[in-house]
Design an enzyme around this catalytic site. Structure first.
Site, PDB file in Angstrom:
ATOM      1  N   LEU A 137       0.865  -1.097  -0.004  1.00 35.90           N
ATOM      2  CA  LEU A 137       0.111  -0.161  -0.204  1.00 35.90           C
ATOM      3  C   LEU A 137       0.907   1.353   0.003  1.00 35.90           C
ATOM      4  O   LEU A 137       2.137   1.082   0.706  1.00 35.90           O
ATOM      5  CB  LEU A 137      -1.004   0.228   1.332  1.00 35.90           C
ATOM      6  CG  LEU A 137      -2.134  -1.151   1.239  1.00 35.90           C
ATOM      7  CD1 LEU A 137      -2.661  -0.592   2.665  1.00 35.90           C
ATOM      8  CD2 LEU A 137      -2.749  -0.945   0.305  1.00 35.90           C
ATOM      9  N   ASP A 138       0.647   2.302  -0.788  1.00 35.27           N
ATOM     10  CA  ASP A 138       1.078   3.435  -0.591  1.00 35.27           C
ATOM     11  C   ASP A 138       1.296   4.112   0.760  1.00 35.27           C
ATOM     12  O   ASP A 138       0.604   3.827   1.663  1.00 35.27           O
ATOM     13  CB  ASP A 138       0.379   4.722  -1.455  1.00 35.27           C
ATOM     14  CG  ASP A 138       0.182   4.352  -2.858  1.00 35.27           C
ATOM     15  OD1 ASP A 138       1.134   3.343  -3.389  1.00 35.27           O
ATOM     16  OD2 ASP A 138      -0.436   4.861  -3.534  1.00 35.27           O
ATOM     17  N   ARG A 139       2.467   4.831   1.012  1.00 44.04           N
ATOM     18  CA  ARG A 139       3.162   5.086   2.357  1.00 44.04           C
ATOM     19  C   ARG A 139       1.836   5.970   2.952  1.00 44.04           C
ATOM     20  O   ARG A 139       1.445   5.656   4.418  1.00 44.04           O
ATOM     21  CB  ARG A 139       4.073   5.836   2.222  1.00 44.04           C
ATOM     22  CG  ARG A 139       4.656   6.348   3.874  1.00 44.04           C
ATOM     23  CD  ARG A 139       6.299   6.636   3.827  1.00 44.04           C
ATOM     24  NE  ARG A 139       6.621   6.616   4.807  1.00 44.04           N
ATOM     25  CZ  ARG A 139       7.965   6.670   5.250  1.00 44.04           C
ATOM     26  NH1 ARG A 139       8.948   6.634   4.388  1.00 44.04           N
ATOM     27  NH2 ARG A 139       8.331   6.619   6.470  1.00 44.04           N
ATOM     28  N   THR A 143      -1.499   5.757   2.730  1.00 42.63           N
ATOM     29  CA  THR A 143      -2.596   5.132   2.744  1.00 42.63           C
ATOM     30  C   THR A 143      -2.751   3.845   3.951  1.00 42.63           C
ATOM     31  O   THR A 143      -1.509   3.656   4.654  1.00 42.63           O
ATOM     32  CB  THR A 143      -2.517   3.996   1.392  1.00 42.63           C
ATOM     33  OG1 THR A 143      -2.457   4.909   0.361  1.00 42.63           O
ATOM     34  CG2 THR A 143      -3.888   3.474   1.376  1.00 42.63           C
TER      35      THR A 143
END
Length: 231
Positions: free
Chosen positions: A67-69, A71
């Protein structure tokens, strides 16, 4: 299945057996090590397993997806290499269903829609750009969204992905004029205080690759006034 099994070391464990561990990622955590040198979530989970089971030596942990940082939400890790291979296969065959919740500015024109675009990543600024037709080095991106709730200044969308492209949800929603709250990179006008964005991996379901039984997990929302208004 949304009961929190453990909150040790700021690690929220939602599901665990001998094969798989599923955690609720906080904003700011990186799933796997990167150039920042910050301790990744994968290492935090390894330490948790080592301490919980008094394991000597190194602990194996396979990173299945990221997951993106900024998120939050569900992240699955594999405890064995065999299970990692099987989980990777489930992702490739799209037999794992992942649902995201996104709080966006500006109500989309349609309550429900499928977005089909082409995304091209620029590594220099770590950003994906949206095109309405195929261009060189671009990848096809498909997502489905559904308007769940209208808040005072925002809307809550439920999003499912057919493809897993770099920053796909962020880029595609911004492209229809509905950037995610706090996402400066994709056009929201101000950042969140904790540098998060209001994108949360909310539900996941799949058939367990060893036990062959259905697994359905829901990740509790971050502690936040706007997320609270979604419930």
């Amino acid at each position: 299945m949304s009961k929190v099994l453990s909150n040790k070391s700021n690690l929220q464990v939602l599901y665990e057996d001998n094969h798989i561990i599923v955690v609720n990622k906080r904003a700011g955590d990186i799933v796997q090590g990167d150039k920042t040198g910050d301790k990744p979530l994968s290492e935090v989970v390894k330490s948790y397993i080592k301490d919980k089971y008094n394991k000597p030596g190194n602990v194996y942990l396979g990173v299945v997806h990221r997951l993106d940082r900024p998120t939050t939400g569900l992240v699955i890790f594999a405890k064995t290499s065999k299970v990692l291979t099987r989980l990777n296969a489930l992702f490739v065959s799209k037999d794992i269903t992942k649902t995201y919740w996104a709080i966006v500015k500006n109500r989309p024109k349609k309550e429900k829609d499928t977005l089909v675009d082409w995304l091209k990543k620029n590594p220099k600024n770590n950003k994906s750009y949206v095109y309405n037709k195929e261009v060189k080095d671009a990848k096809k991106a498909i997502l489905h969204y559904n308007l769940l709730k209208e808040l005072n200044n925002y809307c809550l969308l439920e999003v499912t992905l057919e493809t897993g492209r770099h920053h796909q949800i962020r880029a595609q929603l911004a492209n229809i004029g509905s950037p995610i709250k706090g996402d400066l990179k994709y056009g929201f006008n101000r950042s969140n205080d904790d540098a998060s964005i209001h994108l949360h991996a909310r539900h996941i379901s799949f058939i367990h690759p060893v036990k062959n039984e259905p697994i359905v997990i829901t990740a509790p929302l971050p502690n936040d006034v706007i997320w609270d208004a979604c419930l």
